[in-house]
Scaffold this motif. Structure first.
Motif, mmCIF file in Angstrom:
data_model
loop_
_atom_site.group_PDB
_atom_site.id
_atom_site.type_symbol
_atom_site.label_atom_id
_atom_site.label_comp_id
_atom_site.label_asym_id
_atom_site.label_seq_id
_atom_site.Cartn_x
_atom_site.Cartn_y
_atom_site.Cartn_z
ATOM 1 N N TYR A 202 35.816 -21.620 1.698
ATOM 2 C CA TYR A 202 36.673 -21.109 0.685
ATOM 3 C C TYR A 202 37.638 -20.022 0.912
ATOM 4 C CZ TYR A 202 38.038 -18.161 -3.453
ATOM 5 O OH TYR A 202 38.673 -17.553 -4.298
ATOM 6 N N GLU A 203 37.084 -19.293 1.882
ATOM 7 C CA GLU A 203 38.110 -18.201 2.600
ATOM 8 C C GLU A 203 39.377 -18.855 3.089
ATOM 9 O OE1 GLU A 203 37.560 -14.933 5.961
ATOM 10 O OE2 GLU A 203 35.903 -14.769 4.096
ATOM 11 N N ASP A 204 38.993 -20.071 3.779
ATOM 12 C CA ASP A 204 40.139 -20.558 4.606
ATOM 13 C C ASP A 204 41.176 -21.026 3.512
ATOM 14 O OD1 ASP A 204 38.860 -20.107 7.052
ATOM 15 O OD2 ASP A 204 37.522 -21.949 6.346
ATOM 16 N N LEU A 205 40.477 -21.697 2.486
ATOM 17 C CA LEU A 205 41.563 -22.206 1.414
ATOM 18 C C LEU A 205 42.377 -21.168 0.718
ATOM 19 C CD1 LEU A 205 39.662 -24.547 2.131
ATOM 20 C CD2 LEU A 205 39.677 -25.174 -0.534
ATOM 21 N N ALA A 236 36.734 -22.800 -5.694
ATOM 22 C CA ALA A 236 38.348 -22.884 -5.740
ATOM 23 C C ALA A 236 38.947 -23.266 -6.843
ATOM 24 C CB ALA A 236 38.831 -23.822 -4.483
ATOM 25 N N MET A 237 38.251 -24.295 -7.400
ATOM 26 C CA MET A 237 38.693 -24.325 -8.912
ATOM 27 C C MET A 237 38.535 -23.025 -9.971
ATOM 28 S SD MET A 237 36.991 -28.104 -9.422
ATOM 29 C CE MET A 237 37.251 -28.187 -11.146
ATOM 30 N N ARG A 238 37.479 -22.516 -9.854
ATOM 31 C CA ARG A 238 37.345 -21.423 -10.936
ATOM 32 C C ARG A 238 38.186 -20.157 -10.508
ATOM 33 N NH1 ARG A 238 31.568 -23.017 -10.169
ATOM 34 N NH2 ARG A 238 31.582 -21.537 -8.187
ATOM 35 N N THR A 239 38.690 -19.914 -9.283
ATOM 36 C CA THR A 239 39.413 -18.919 -9.082
ATOM 37 C C THR A 239 40.983 -19.238 -9.048
ATOM 38 O OG1 THR A 239 39.462 -19.452 -6.657
ATOM 39 C CG2 THR A 239 37.603 -17.946 -7.415
ATOM 40 N N GLY A 240 41.345 -20.255 -9.126
ATOM 41 C CA GLY A 240 42.820 -20.857 -9.216
ATOM 42 C C GLY A 240 43.080 -21.242 -7.758
ATOM 43 N N VAL A 241 42.463 -21.220 -6.588
ATOM 44 C CA VAL A 241 42.951 -21.390 -5.431
ATOM 45 C C VAL A 241 43.431 -22.841 -5.426
ATOM 46 C CG1 VAL A 241 42.217 -21.909 -3.215
ATOM 47 C CG2 VAL A 241 41.596 -19.549 -4.078
ATOM 48 N N LEU A 242 42.810 -23.780 -6.058
ATOM 49 C CA LEU A 242 43.178 -25.198 -5.805
ATOM 50 C C LEU A 242 44.525 -25.514 -6.806
ATOM 51 C CD1 LEU A 242 39.985 -27.577 -6.361
ATOM 52 C CD2 LEU A 242 41.212 -26.900 -4.271
ATOM 53 N N ALA A 243 44.632 -24.611 -7.571
ATOM 54 C CA ALA A 243 45.952 -24.576 -8.656
ATOM 55 C C ALA A 243 47.165 -24.450 -7.739
ATOM 56 C CB ALA A 243 45.834 -24.019 -9.807
#
Length: 316
Positions: A202-205, A236-243
């Protein structure tokens, strides 16, 4: 996944057919890769013959500059010590910088130490280890920190000042073929792969997403993002990183090893890939006439924007 689900804890001895089982050393366990025949023997007998390795001590001091990370540290060490510099040796990490390093960074360090030939890695459990691991253990009482003896003898001690490091790149076709980013800036890329057990956490993404947020990748580049696990993808989905990643032009795939092992993102003749994985051997990601460079997630994101290997420090 084993670590996420609390199946790894300090003092455990874990073997598997993945050579990067050294990653378990991030939690104070002894992890080591073995062959398929040896695994079959372990299943049948519950026993395994192993030679006790000598140990190399790595003391980390200072702080990373912006745009420099644990991946750059490991590429620097691999380039300095060589692919067999720690052949069948244990590597232990210490130093004033270690308590500041996240579990994610420690996983990257323990994972990539294998590319120096390490038999296993040990990072002493501390407060960060217990904070990360205890909520994941089914039996928290089983958590027993393990530390080296006070009179432990080391074959060699090496000190590294993190503040003096720069972004590093591993050039084709060996991980030990590393160069400071200033020597390879401008090398065109066709594909950028963010993932693998080295840098699919996650940290990398999140690091890549912060650089890519509000920007678009070069239209000539395929940016493939593969979260290391379902849990990482969900976070990543919950935090908006994927978006942020998708909006920049990235293609997000199902969790797993992804292009690191040739599952998607297959390279064609003459193509160049920049990858956050741990290996860049000939033909690993497709054609044996393609080339793979290795970098940190920050360098990868900056390069995807430019369409060529770029220095991430301009974004920090």
């Amino acid at each position: 996944v084993l670590m996420e689900h609390g199946h790894v804890k300090p003092g455990d001895l874990i073997v598997g057919t993945d050579s990067h089982c050294t990653i378990y050393g991030a939690l104070g366990a002894l992890g080591s890769g073995i062959g398929y025949t040896e695994v079959a023997s372990v299943w049948v007998t519950g026993k395994l013959w192993m030679k006790v390795p000598t140990t190399i001590k790595l003391a980390l001091t200072g702080r990373f500059a912006g745009g420099v990370s644990a991946k750059d540290l490991m590429l620097y060490l691999i380039g300095t010590l060589g692919a067999d510099g720690c052949g069948y040796k244990s590597v232990e990490f210490y130093g004033s910088a270690l308590p500041r390093m996240s579990i994610s960074e420690r996983m990257t360090m323990a994972n990539l130490a294998m590319e120096m030939g390490s038999k296993c890695v040990f990072i002493p459990p501390d407060e960060k280890t217990s904070e990360w691991l205890l909520p994941r253990l089914k039996a928290p009482s089983s958590y027993q920190p393990v530390v080296a003896d006070e009179d432990a003898v080391y074959e060699q001690s090496i000190e590294v000042d993190l503040s003096k490091l720069t972004p590093m790149i591993a050039c084709p076709h060996q991980v030990e073929n590393t160069k400071p980013i200033t020597e390879v800036i401008g090398t065109r890329i066709d594909q950028a792969f963010l993932g693998s057990c080295a840098n699919g956490k996650y940290e990398d993404l999140a690091v890549a997403a912060d650089i890519l947020a509000g920007r678009k990748i070069d239209p000539r580049v395929r940016l493939i993002v593969t979260p290391g696990s379902k849990e990482i993808m969900l976070e990543a989905m919950r935090t908006g990183v994927l978006a942020k990643l998708i909006e920049s032009g990235a293609l997000v795939t199902n969790p797993g090893c992804g292009a690191c092992a040739g599952d998607g993102g297959t390279m064609a003749d003459g193509e160049v890939s920049l990858s956050t994985a741990n290996r860049n051997f000939v033909g690993r990601m497709g054609s044996n006439k393609s080339s793979i460079y290795l970098s940190s997630p920050a360098t990868l994101a900056a390069s995807a924007l430019k369409g060529a290997i770029a220095d991430p420090r301009e974004f920090f």
